[in-house]
Design a protein around this motif. Structure first.
Motif, PDB file in Angstrom:
ATOM      1  N   LYS A  67      -7.598   0.636  -4.975  1.00 15.62           N
ATOM      2  CA  LYS A  67      -6.761   1.346  -4.019  1.00 15.62           C
ATOM      3  C   LYS A  67      -7.166   1.025  -2.579  1.00 15.62           C
ATOM      4  N   ALA A  68      -8.446   1.162  -2.284  1.00 10.66           N
ATOM      5  CA  ALA A  68      -8.916   0.990  -0.914  1.00 10.66           C
ATOM      6  C   ALA A  68      -8.687  -0.426  -0.420  1.00 10.66           C
ATOM      7  N   THR A  69      -8.971  -1.413  -1.261  1.00 13.76           N
ATOM      8  CA  THR A  69      -8.850  -2.807  -0.840  1.00 13.76           C
ATOM      9  C   THR A  69      -7.400  -3.206  -0.644  1.00 13.76           C
TER      10      THR A  69
ATOM     11  N   TYR B 103      -0.269   4.450  -1.254  1.00 16.90           N
ATOM     12  CA  TYR B 103      -0.743   4.441  -2.617  1.00 16.90           C
ATOM     13  C   TYR B 103      -0.667   5.799  -3.294  1.00 16.90           C
TER      14      TYR B 103
ATOM     15  N   GLN C  92      -4.822  -1.224  -0.135  1.00 15.10           N
ATOM     16  CA  GLN C  92      -4.228  -0.490   0.976  1.00 15.10           C
ATOM     17  C   GLN C  92      -4.596  -1.120   2.312  1.00 15.10           C
ATOM     18  N   LYS C  93      -5.831  -1.520   2.440  1.00 13.06           N
ATOM     19  CA  LYS C  93      -6.273  -2.159   3.665  1.00 13.06           C
ATOM     20  C   LYS C  93      -5.582  -3.501   3.868  1.00 13.06           C
ATOM     21  N   ALA C  94      -5.278  -4.204   2.772  1.00 10.29           N
ATOM     22  CA  ALA C  94      -4.671  -5.537   2.851  1.00 10.29           C
ATOM     23  C   ALA C  94      -3.276  -5.509   3.456  1.00 10.29           C
TER      24      ALA C  94
ATOM     25  N   ARG D 276      -9.360  -7.655  -4.590  1.00  8.82           N
ATOM     26  CA  ARG D 276      -9.251  -8.836  -3.728  1.00  8.82           C
ATOM     27  C   ARG D 276      -8.262  -9.856  -4.288  1.00  8.82           C
TER      28      ARG D 276
ATOM     29  N   ALA E 266       0.827  -1.183   0.000  1.00 15.78           N
ATOM     30  CA  ALA E 266       0.000   0.000   0.000  1.00 15.78           C
ATOM     31  C   ALA E 266       0.864   1.236   0.000  1.00 15.78           C
TER      32      ALA E 266
ATOM     33  N   GLY F 184      -1.385  -2.365   4.379  1.00 19.20           N
ATOM     34  CA  GLY F 184      -0.931  -1.234   5.161  1.00 19.20           C
ATOM     35  C   GLY F 184      -0.060  -0.276   4.376  1.00 19.20           C
ATOM     36  N   PRO F 185       0.522   0.719   5.057  1.00 15.81           N
ATOM     37  CA  PRO F 185       1.149   1.852   4.391  1.00 15.81           C
ATOM     38  C   PRO F 185       2.659   1.733   4.160  1.00 15.81           C
TER      39      PRO F 185
ATOM     40  N   LYS G 131     -11.538   1.642  -5.905  1.00 16.64           N
ATOM     41  CA  LYS G 131     -11.856   0.420  -5.169  1.00 16.64           C
ATOM     42  C   LYS G 131     -10.627  -0.461  -5.008  1.00 16.64           C
TER      43      LYS G 131
END
Length: 248
Positions: free
Chosen positions: A38-40, A23, A42-44, A79, A21, A46-47, A36
């Motif tokens: 990006k969000a998925t 991003y 990044q959540k998977a 995903r 992530a 982390g930064p 979408k």
């Protein structure tokens, strides 16, 4: 010998589940599908790993994720991730490698050549820049190969990433009265550089530069057209590249 920086170290994890992530989206970031992904993603993970861009691939429904040192692919949900090469069977082209090479093209004029050890053979008309570790066996082989090449200028960015001794030797080489001689004596004849290595050096700046340019292994060769050769190449391959550059 190669090494892995943070982004490259994620590769095995990508192969089984996910990617990084931190991003940054390219043009078209306003598209809902890219948001979408990006969000998925990044959540998977982390930064901690920078994704440099996300774009549509030539294959419908597949998105290209640029991690700098590699390219992976995702579906529109973020995903499912595919770690592998995308091939065009009609043109026999490896689209992944072709695009990655373009993404990682280096602007030669932006290279801080004053931070490199420079040596010249013959008229020096043909130029390369190399990121090299003093203790990298393949870097030693490259330097030995370069003794066979005429009319060349070599800019070596000391890039000590293998050990503390690499850092010590790099400092001793940079602080030598004749850096080029100290470097080549060590790399081709294993004559250890002397001195305390206590002068100001560009080593930290070189390490940051390598990360910015996605240098993930040593030796890494950069040509004046911005293309690169990661790893050891032989004299014949180098000559073919120089010939191609002359024609372009």
């Amino acid at each position: 010998m190669s090494f892995r920086i943070r982004v490259a170290a994620i590769a095995s994890a990508v192969a089984v589940a996910a990617i990084g992530a931190g991003y940054v989206l390219s043009a078209g970031a306003a598209e809902p599908a890219l948001d979408k992904v990006k969000a998925t993603v990044q959540k998977a993970l982390g930064p901690n790993v920078e994704i440099k861009s996300v774009t549509k691939s030539p294959l419908a429904g597949l998105y290209e994720i640029n991690l700098g040192s590699q390219v992976v692919y995702s579906d529109a949900t973020g995903r499912y991730v595919l770690n592998g090469d995308l091939l065009d069977t009609q043109t026999a082209t490896n689209l992944t490698q072709e695009h990655l090479a373009e993404l990682n093209r280096v602007k030669w004029s932006d290279l801080p050549l004053d931070r490199a050890v420079k040596w010249v053979k013959g008229n020096g008309a043909r130029k390369i820049a190399v990121f090299s570790d003093p203790n990298c066996p393949y870097c030693h082989k490259l330097e030995q190969m370069l003794t066979q090449v005429d009319n060349i200028t070599v800019y070596t960015f000391l890039f000590p990433i293998l050990s503390e001794d690499s850092n010590t030797k790099a400092k001793q080489i940079w602080c030598s009265a004749d850096r080029a001689k100290a470097w080549r004596d060590w790399m081709t004849a294993k004559t250890a550089p002397g001195g305390a290595g206590t002068c100001d050096t560009p080593l930290e700046a070189n390490l940051k530069l390598g990360q910015q340019l996605n240098v993930t292994g040593t030796p890494a060769i950069i040509f004046p057209d911005g293309t690169r050769a990661p790893g050891l190449i032989d004299a014949a391959t180098l000559e073919r590249k120089f010939a191609a550059l002359k024609k372009s």
